[in-house]
Scaffold this motif. Structure first.
Motif, mmCIF file in Angstrom:
data_model
loop_
_atom_site.group_PDB
_atom_site.id
_atom_site.type_symbol
_atom_site.label_atom_id
_atom_site.label_comp_id
_atom_site.label_asym_id
_atom_site.label_seq_id
_atom_site.Cartn_x
_atom_site.Cartn_y
_atom_site.Cartn_z
ATOM 1 N N PHE A 55 9.180 9.874 -0.742
ATOM 2 C CA PHE A 55 10.335 9.175 -0.168
ATOM 3 C C PHE A 55 9.963 8.515 1.156
ATOM 4 C CE2 PHE A 55 13.906 8.976 2.721
ATOM 5 C CZ PHE A 55 14.824 8.245 1.976
ATOM 6 N N ASP A 56 9.275 9.240 2.025
ATOM 7 C CA ASP A 56 8.877 8.679 3.319
ATOM 8 C C ASP A 56 8.026 7.427 3.152
ATOM 9 O OD1 ASP A 56 10.227 10.638 4.716
ATOM 10 O OD2 ASP A 56 8.435 11.848 5.110
ATOM 11 N N LEU A 57 7.104 7.465 2.200
ATOM 12 C CA LEU A 57 6.257 6.295 1.949
ATOM 13 C C LEU A 57 7.078 5.113 1.426
ATOM 14 C CD1 LEU A 57 3.217 8.143 0.393
ATOM 15 C CD2 LEU A 57 3.139 6.694 2.454
ATOM 16 N N ALA A 58 7.995 5.381 0.506
ATOM 17 C CA ALA A 58 8.828 4.304 -0.041
ATOM 18 C C ALA A 58 9.753 3.745 1.039
ATOM 19 C CB ALA A 58 9.634 4.815 -1.226
ATOM 20 N N TYR A 59 10.322 4.621 1.859
ATOM 21 C CA TYR A 59 11.196 4.174 2.941
ATOM 22 C C TYR A 59 10.414 3.324 3.938
ATOM 23 C CZ TYR A 59 14.613 4.322 6.701
ATOM 24 O OH TYR A 59 15.501 3.970 7.674
ATOM 25 N N GLY A 60 9.213 3.756 4.270
ATOM 26 C CA GLY A 60 8.365 3.000 5.183
ATOM 27 C C GLY A 60 8.017 1.632 4.619
ATOM 28 N N THR A 73 0.833 -1.208 0.000
ATOM 29 C CA THR A 73 0.000 0.000 0.000
ATOM 30 C C THR A 73 0.863 1.251 0.000
ATOM 31 O OG1 THR A 73 -1.777 -1.155 1.157
ATOM 32 C CG2 THR A 73 -1.790 1.256 1.271
ATOM 33 N N ARG A 74 1.884 1.280 0.858
ATOM 34 C CA ARG A 74 2.760 2.457 0.931
ATOM 35 C C ARG A 74 3.545 2.657 -0.360
ATOM 36 N NH1 ARG A 74 3.463 4.589 6.087
ATOM 37 N NH2 ARG A 74 2.290 3.429 7.631
ATOM 38 N N LEU A 75 4.001 1.562 -0.953
ATOM 39 C CA LEU A 75 4.738 1.667 -2.207
ATOM 40 C C LEU A 75 3.847 2.197 -3.327
ATOM 41 C CD1 LEU A 75 7.577 1.253 -3.231
ATOM 42 C CD2 LEU A 75 6.974 -1.080 -3.830
ATOM 43 N N ALA A 76 2.614 1.740 -3.372
ATOM 44 C CA ALA A 76 1.664 2.261 -4.368
ATOM 45 C C ALA A 76 1.414 3.744 -4.135
ATOM 46 C CB ALA A 76 0.365 1.476 -4.312
ATOM 47 N N ASP A 77 1.225 4.144 -2.880
ATOM 48 C CA ASP A 77 1.004 5.552 -2.555
ATOM 49 C C ASP A 77 2.226 6.405 -2.899
ATOM 50 O OD1 ASP A 77 -1.511 4.912 -1.643
ATOM 51 O OD2 ASP A 77 -0.986 5.035 0.493
ATOM 52 N N ALA A 78 3.414 5.847 -2.751
ATOM 53 C CA ALA A 78 4.649 6.584 -3.042
ATOM 54 C C ALA A 78 4.759 6.942 -4.523
ATOM 55 C CB ALA A 78 5.867 5.762 -2.617
ATOM 56 N N GLN A 79 4.045 6.238 -5.368
ATOM 57 C CA GLN A 79 4.095 6.510 -6.807
ATOM 58 C C GLN A 79 3.137 7.627 -7.229
ATOM 59 O OE1 GLN A 79 3.973 2.855 -9.121
ATOM 60 N NE2 GLN A 79 4.869 1.765 -7.388
ATOM 61 N N ASN A 80 2.404 8.169 -6.280
ATOM 62 C CA ASN A 80 1.470 9.263 -6.557
ATOM 63 C C ASN A 80 2.284 10.549 -6.784
ATOM 64 O OD1 ASN A 80 -0.387 11.340 -6.495
ATOM 65 N ND2 ASN A 80 -1.529 10.521 -4.757
ATOM 66 N N GLU A 81 2.359 10.976 -8.041
ATOM 67 C CA GLU A 81 3.181 12.132 -8.396
ATOM 68 C C GLU A 81 2.622 13.461 -7.901
ATOM 69 O OE1 GLU A 81 4.185 12.024 -12.520
ATOM 70 O OE2 GLU A 81 5.064 10.016 -12.359
ATOM 71 N N SER A 82 1.384 13.467 -7.413
ATOM 72 C CA SER A 82 0.828 14.710 -6.878
ATOM 73 C C SER A 82 1.342 14.986 -5.462
ATOM 74 C CB SER A 82 -0.703 14.672 -6.898
ATOM 75 O OG SER A 82 -1.193 13.722 -5.974
ATOM 76 N N LEU A 83 2.001 14.001 -4.859
ATOM 77 C CA LEU A 83 2.570 14.186 -3.518
ATOM 78 C C LEU A 83 3.924 14.879 -3.603
ATOM 79 C CD1 LEU A 83 1.865 10.693 -1.895
ATOM 80 C CD2 LEU A 83 0.639 12.834 -1.497
ATOM 81 N N ALA A 92 9.885 -0.130 2.534
ATOM 82 C CA ALA A 92 11.091 -0.969 2.643
ATOM 83 C C ALA A 92 11.274 -1.468 4.069
ATOM 84 C CB ALA A 92 12.314 -0.183 2.191
ATOM 85 N N HIS A 93 11.021 -0.617 5.031
ATOM 86 C CA HIS A 93 11.155 -1.010 6.434
ATOM 87 C C HIS A 93 10.155 -2.112 6.783
ATOM 88 C CE1 HIS A 93 12.202 -0.592 10.636
ATOM 89 N NE2 HIS A 93 10.919 -0.604 10.905
ATOM 90 N N ARG A 94 8.941 -1.998 6.285
ATOM 91 C CA ARG A 94 7.911 -2.997 6.584
ATOM 92 C C ARG A 94 8.206 -4.343 5.940
ATOM 93 N NH1 ARG A 94 5.963 1.560 7.800
ATOM 94 N NH2 ARG A 94 4.251 1.832 9.261
ATOM 95 N N VAL A 95 8.945 -4.341 4.848
ATOM 96 C CA VAL A 95 9.336 -5.612 4.239
ATOM 97 C C VAL A 95 10.478 -6.242 5.032
ATOM 98 C CG1 VAL A 95 10.391 -6.671 2.204
ATOM 99 C CG2 VAL A 95 8.532 -5.040 1.931
ATOM 100 N N GLY A 96 11.426 -5.437 5.475
ATOM 101 C CA GLY A 96 12.594 -5.960 6.172
ATOM 102 C C GLY A 96 12.358 -6.324 7.622
ATOM 103 N N ALA A 97 11.548 -5.556 8.312
ATOM 104 C CA ALA A 97 11.357 -5.776 9.747
ATOM 105 C C ALA A 97 10.852 -7.167 10.103
ATOM 106 C CB ALA A 97 10.440 -4.705 10.329
ATOM 107 N N PRO A 98 9.836 -7.689 9.425
ATOM 108 C CA PRO A 98 9.364 -9.019 9.825
ATOM 109 C C PRO A 98 10.359 -10.132 9.526
ATOM 110 C CG PRO A 98 7.979 -8.129 8.065
ATOM 111 C CD PRO A 98 8.972 -7.080 8.425
ATOM 112 N N VAL A 99 11.257 -9.893 8.581
ATOM 113 C CA VAL A 99 12.272 -10.915 8.290
ATOM 114 C C VAL A 99 13.164 -11.104 9.509
ATOM 115 C CG1 VAL A 99 14.272 -11.487 6.870
ATOM 116 C CG2 VAL A 99 12.226 -10.505 5.818
#
Length: 83
Positions: A50-55, A34-44, A57-64
């Motif tokens: 960047f914050d959405l994309a970073y978040g 969801t955050r990665l999709a939102d990060a692609q919104n060019e109106s932001l 990445a963190h959500r993918v890595g943390a559960p590992v």
């Protein structure tokens, strides 16, 4: 950190080995998507993108990391640099 280093922290009681939760992992992946999709919104603003994309990445890595190790007691989970 390598597995050997993490296992050493378990041995000296600085981390605790713990099994992961498939349900929690699936929830974190869904949140990342969801955050990665939102990060692609060019109106932001680019900073928000960047914050959405970073978040994401963190959500993918943390559960590992969380699926294997955590600090004993009430502290945060640790693994692969996420604390």
């Amino acid at each position: 950190m390598s597995k050997k280093e993490l296992d050493n922290l378990v041995r000296i009681n600085r981390l605790k080995a713990e099994p992961g939760s498939r349900r929690e992992f699936a929830g974190m992946l869904n949140s990342a998507r969801t955050r990665l999709a939102d990060a692609q919104n060019e109106s932001l603003d680019p900073d928000s993108q960047f914050d959405l994309a970073y978040g994401a990445a963190h959500r993918v890595g943390a559960p590992v990391g969380k699926s294997h190790y955590r600090f004993p007691g009430p502290r945060s989970y640790a693994g692969l640099g996420y604390c």
